[in-house]
Design an enzyme around this catalytic site. Structure first.
Site, mmCIF file in Angstrom:
data_model
loop_
_atom_site.group_PDB
_atom_site.id
_atom_site.type_symbol
_atom_site.label_atom_id
_atom_site.label_comp_id
_atom_site.label_asym_id
_atom_site.label_seq_id
_atom_site.Cartn_x
_atom_site.Cartn_y
_atom_site.Cartn_z
ATOM 1 N N HIS A 79 0.904 -1.095 0.077
ATOM 2 C CA HIS A 79 -0.012 -0.028 0.020
ATOM 3 C C HIS A 79 0.966 1.232 0.162
ATOM 4 C CE1 HIS A 79 -4.207 1.775 1.026
ATOM 5 N NE2 HIS A 79 -3.292 2.876 0.913
ATOM 6 N N HIS A 123 1.288 5.000 -2.240
ATOM 7 C CA HIS A 123 0.508 5.734 -3.347
ATOM 8 C C HIS A 123 1.936 6.715 -3.875
ATOM 9 C CE1 HIS A 123 -3.683 5.672 -2.414
ATOM 10 N NE2 HIS A 123 -3.251 5.354 -1.138
ATOM 11 N N ASP A 177 1.702 9.386 -5.897
ATOM 12 C CA ASP A 177 1.829 10.698 -5.800
ATOM 13 C C ASP A 177 2.169 11.226 -4.424
ATOM 14 O OD1 ASP A 177 -0.594 10.044 -5.088
ATOM 15 O OD2 ASP A 177 -1.626 11.558 -6.256
ATOM 16 N N GLY A 216 -9.552 7.850 -2.374
ATOM 17 C CA GLY A 216 -10.016 9.388 -2.158
ATOM 18 C C GLY A 216 -11.138 9.493 -1.285
ATOM 19 N N HIS A 257 -9.923 0.766 -0.516
ATOM 20 C CA HIS A 257 -9.646 1.690 0.793
ATOM 21 C C HIS A 257 -11.019 1.378 1.553
ATOM 22 C CE1 HIS A 257 -6.427 3.345 -1.118
ATOM 23 N NE2 HIS A 257 -6.127 4.263 -0.128
ATOM 24 N N GLU A 262 -11.174 3.585 6.892
ATOM 25 C CA GLU A 262 -10.331 4.664 7.364
ATOM 26 C C GLU A 262 -10.909 5.756 8.058
ATOM 27 O OE1 GLU A 262 -6.619 6.903 5.426
ATOM 28 O OE2 GLU A 262 -8.260 6.049 4.140
ATOM 29 N N ASP A 314 1.586 3.937 3.130
ATOM 30 C CA ASP A 314 0.418 4.644 2.699
ATOM 31 C C ASP A 314 1.289 5.736 1.786
ATOM 32 O OD1 ASP A 314 -1.965 5.431 1.884
ATOM 33 O OD2 ASP A 314 -2.265 6.362 3.758
#
Length: 336
Positions: free
Chosen positions: A15, A17, A19, A172, A199, A202, A279
């Site tokens: 997991h 990301h 960006d 998102g 996801h 959370e 993350d």
């Protein structure tokens, strides 16, 4: 007791990301290519791309990504970015990583979905050749976006047959767009018969994780709500779902208000499938070495625990069977 060399431990990450994980030097390089001015001082730049240690919410945490979006609008930029993230991982002894990204966020200047995937996979391959890491790409649909746009993006992505593009995710705004709100998109991805993670759990809503499990999704990003929901945890275990845990990130977003609100120990006691993840390496100012140190500090996690969680991660990964076999052998040798 011998001190653990956390950096030296072989690691798996599921997991991460793209960006949210660019190094400052790469951010500067990409800004130069895009002819975008950045603060000259690294500390000032870091304030823009790293979320506060404690955010008011997940949405405040996500604001840091807006700063990076304009930098990732060309094939070259995406290739450089993917290489950078896989390189960072390799340099801390990550032997397998799945890097997820949303094509939609790199289509502001005309790139197609296929072009974004090709560019990311090219960067990952460069890192694989140079560092020996196995690095794969996941495509994210953005849950708050126009659903017809997302449906088109997912369909175009599904046409790409690249062995380094291995699965899908939805990322998102979970709070306002739970699984039921995007069910047609989830069903669309399931129809592809390609791997999928999701996801959920959370933002403090147990129903979202329950819906994800009911939809048959076998990998779950965060699953933080399990700390408060013993019956849901039983379902999670019974269904063989794997949790992609992200400690530092959850503390920042207040998904876990304190370490005691983080689900790790309860999941471990229940026999749940656990993996340890960053993350977002830059947005959360972390890496897997730091995460392992925190698990050891807060939860007394041992080298054997880390071996077990990494073994779980390989088994739950979207790598090919041959790659899994190779990774399990490498992992066993590294921990022997």
């Amino acid at each position: 007791m011998t001190a653990i060399d956390f950096h030296k431990l072989a690691k798996i990450e599921l997991h991460c990301h793209l960006d949210g994980s660019l190094s400052l030097s790469t951010i500067r390089h990409l800004a130069e290519l895009a002819q975008i001015d950045l603060p000259e001082d690294d500390e000032e730049l870091k304030q823009h791309v790293t979320a506060p240690v404690t955010c008011e919410s997940l949405l405040e945490y996500l604001e840091s990504f807006d700063y990076i979006r304009p930098l990732l609008q060309t094939n070259e930029a995406l290739t450089i970015a993917a290489y950078d993230v896989a390189k960072q991982a390799a340099l801390e002894n990550v032997i397998y990583i799945e890097v997820r990204f949303a094509p939609e966020l790199s289509m502001d200047k005309g790139l197609t979905v296929t072009e974004t995937i090709d560019a990311v996979c090219q960067g990952l391959r460069q890192a694989q050749e140079e560092f020996g890491i196995i690095a794969k790409a996941l495509v994210c649909g953005m849950r708050q976006s126009d659903q017809s746009l997302t449906a088109c993006i997912l369909d175009e992505a599904n046409q790409v047959r690249d062995s380094d593009f291995v699965g899908f995710d939805f990322a998102g705004d979970e709070l306002n767009y739970g699984p039921a709100a995007i069910k047609p998109l989830i069903e669309q991805v399931k129809s592809y018969n390609r791997p999928m993670t999701f996801h959920a759990g959370e933002c403090g809503c147990p129903a979202f994780l329950a819906e994800s499990i009911a939809m048959g999704i076998k990998r779950n990003g965060h699953a933080t709500i399990l700390a408060q929901e013993p019956e849901l945890l039983d379902e999670f275990v019974k269904n063989g779902v794997t949790g992609e845990l992200c400690l530092t990130s959850n503390l920042q977003t207040k998904a876990a208000v304190t370490v005691n609100d983080f689900p790790y120990l309860k999941m471990k006691a229940a026999g749940a499938n656990i993996t340890i993840n960053t993350d977002n390496r830059t947005v959360s100012d972390t890496n897997l070495t730091k995460e392992y140190e925190l698990y050891h500090k807060y939860f007394d996690s041992t080298v054997q625990d880390f071996y077990a969680h990494n073994k779980t991660a390989i088994e739950a990964s979207f790598a090919s069977d041959e790659e899994k076999e190779e990774l399990l052998a490498r992992l066993a040798k590294a921990y022997s």
